[in-house]
Design a protein around this motif. Sequence first.
Motif, PDB file in Angstrom:
ATOM      1  N   GLY A  10       0.791  -1.225   0.000  1.00  0.00           N
ATOM      2  CA  GLY A  10       0.000   0.000   0.000  1.00  0.00           C
ATOM      3  C   GLY A  10       0.817   1.265   0.000  1.00  0.00           C
ATOM      4  N   ILE A  11       2.051   1.213   0.416  1.00  0.00           N
ATOM      5  CA  ILE A  11       2.857   2.428   0.468  1.00  0.00           C
ATOM      6  C   ILE A  11       4.177   2.152  -0.260  1.00  0.00           C
ATOM      7  CG2 ILE A  11       3.946   1.913   2.689  1.00  0.00           C
ATOM      8  CD1 ILE A  11       3.570   4.921   3.335  1.00  0.00           C
ATOM      9  N   HIS A  38      -3.748   5.603  -4.841  1.00  0.00           N
ATOM     10  CA  HIS A  38      -3.470   4.326  -4.191  1.00  0.00           C
ATOM     11  C   HIS A  38      -3.948   4.416  -2.736  1.00  0.00           C
ATOM     12  CE1 HIS A  38      -1.852   0.345  -4.349  1.00  0.00           C
ATOM     13  NE2 HIS A  38      -0.921   0.582  -3.450  1.00  0.00           N
ATOM     14  N   CYS A  39      -3.097   4.253  -1.755  1.00  0.00           N
ATOM     15  CA  CYS A  39      -3.535   4.270  -0.350  1.00  0.00           C
ATOM     16  C   CYS A  39      -3.541   5.671   0.248  1.00  0.00           C
ATOM     17  CB  CYS A  39      -2.675   3.339   0.485  1.00  0.00           C
ATOM     18  SG  CYS A  39      -0.977   3.891   0.658  1.00  0.00           S
ATOM     19  N   LYS A  60     -11.259   1.161  -5.358  1.00  0.00           N
ATOM     20  CA  LYS A  60     -11.956   1.600  -4.141  1.00  0.00           C
ATOM     21  C   LYS A  60     -11.348   0.987  -2.888  1.00  0.00           C
ATOM     22  CE  LYS A  60     -16.604   2.322  -2.353  1.00  0.00           C
ATOM     23  NZ  LYS A  60     -16.060   2.819  -1.144  1.00  0.00           N
ATOM     24  N   LYS A  61     -10.825  -0.209  -2.999  1.00  0.00           N
ATOM     25  CA  LYS A  61     -10.217  -0.878  -1.837  1.00  0.00           C
ATOM     26  C   LYS A  61      -9.109  -0.027  -1.235  1.00  0.00           C
ATOM     27  CE  LYS A  61      -6.745  -3.862  -2.850  1.00  0.00           C
ATOM     28  NZ  LYS A  61      -6.078  -5.074  -3.240  1.00  0.00           N
ATOM     29  N   TRP A  62      -8.316   0.625  -2.082  1.00  0.00           N
ATOM     30  CA  TRP A  62      -7.232   1.469  -1.579  1.00  0.00           C
ATOM     31  C   TRP A  62      -7.775   2.804  -1.084  1.00  0.00           C
ATOM     32  CZ3 TRP A  62      -3.128  -0.846  -0.169  1.00  0.00           C
ATOM     33  CH2 TRP A  62      -2.700  -1.971  -0.833  1.00  0.00           C
ATOM     34  N   LEU A  63      -8.729   3.367  -1.794  1.00  0.00           N
ATOM     35  CA  LEU A  63      -9.316   4.634  -1.343  1.00  0.00           C
ATOM     36  C   LEU A  63      -9.950   4.501   0.036  1.00  0.00           C
ATOM     37  CD1 LEU A  63     -11.030   5.984  -4.588  1.00  0.00           C
ATOM     38  CD2 LEU A  63      -9.022   6.924  -3.437  1.00  0.00           C
ATOM     39  N   ASP A  83     -11.435  14.539   0.292  1.00  0.00           N
ATOM     40  CA  ASP A  83     -12.366  13.745  -0.499  1.00  0.00           C
ATOM     41  C   ASP A  83     -11.600  12.609  -1.156  1.00  0.00           C
ATOM     42  OD1 ASP A  83     -14.716  12.924  -1.656  1.00  0.00           O
ATOM     43  OD2 ASP A  83     -14.839  14.565  -3.086  1.00  0.00           O
ATOM     44  N   ALA A  84     -12.233  11.460  -1.265  1.00  0.00           N
ATOM     45  CA  ALA A  84     -11.676  10.307  -1.972  1.00  0.00           C
ATOM     46  C   ALA A  84     -12.659   9.952  -3.078  1.00  0.00           C
ATOM     47  CB  ALA A  84     -11.477   9.134  -1.019  1.00  0.00           C
TER      48      ALA A  84
END
Length: 105
Positions: A10-11, A38-39, A60-63, A83-84
């Motif tokens: 994720g990073i 990404h994350c 969306k999983k990362w957002l 906002d995401a």
Amino acid sequence: ANLEESFSTGIFLDQRPQRAWLARHCDSSTRVLNCFAHCGAFSIAAAVAGASTVSLDLDKKWLDRIQPQMEANGIADFDQRHDAIYGDCFDWLARLGKRGEQYDI
């Protein structure tokens, strides 16, 4: 890190200098657009410095990780200043441009 579901933690560790730069150059008047977020590591670094952020990504999983990570970093105003957005970055760039949105970074 759960490598059974994905090979991404994720990073991106090599981006640490860029996150540090954001933390030094953002303040409460800075608006940051983070495409391919990404994350949300860039968004989080900017938000810790006081910036408002918009994070765009097609996954969306990362957002969904961004708000909890901001809260873990002491950022309590997610709904007001952050906002995401789930979707194609290029489509959203056109939409944001038509709305007249402007960002500092």
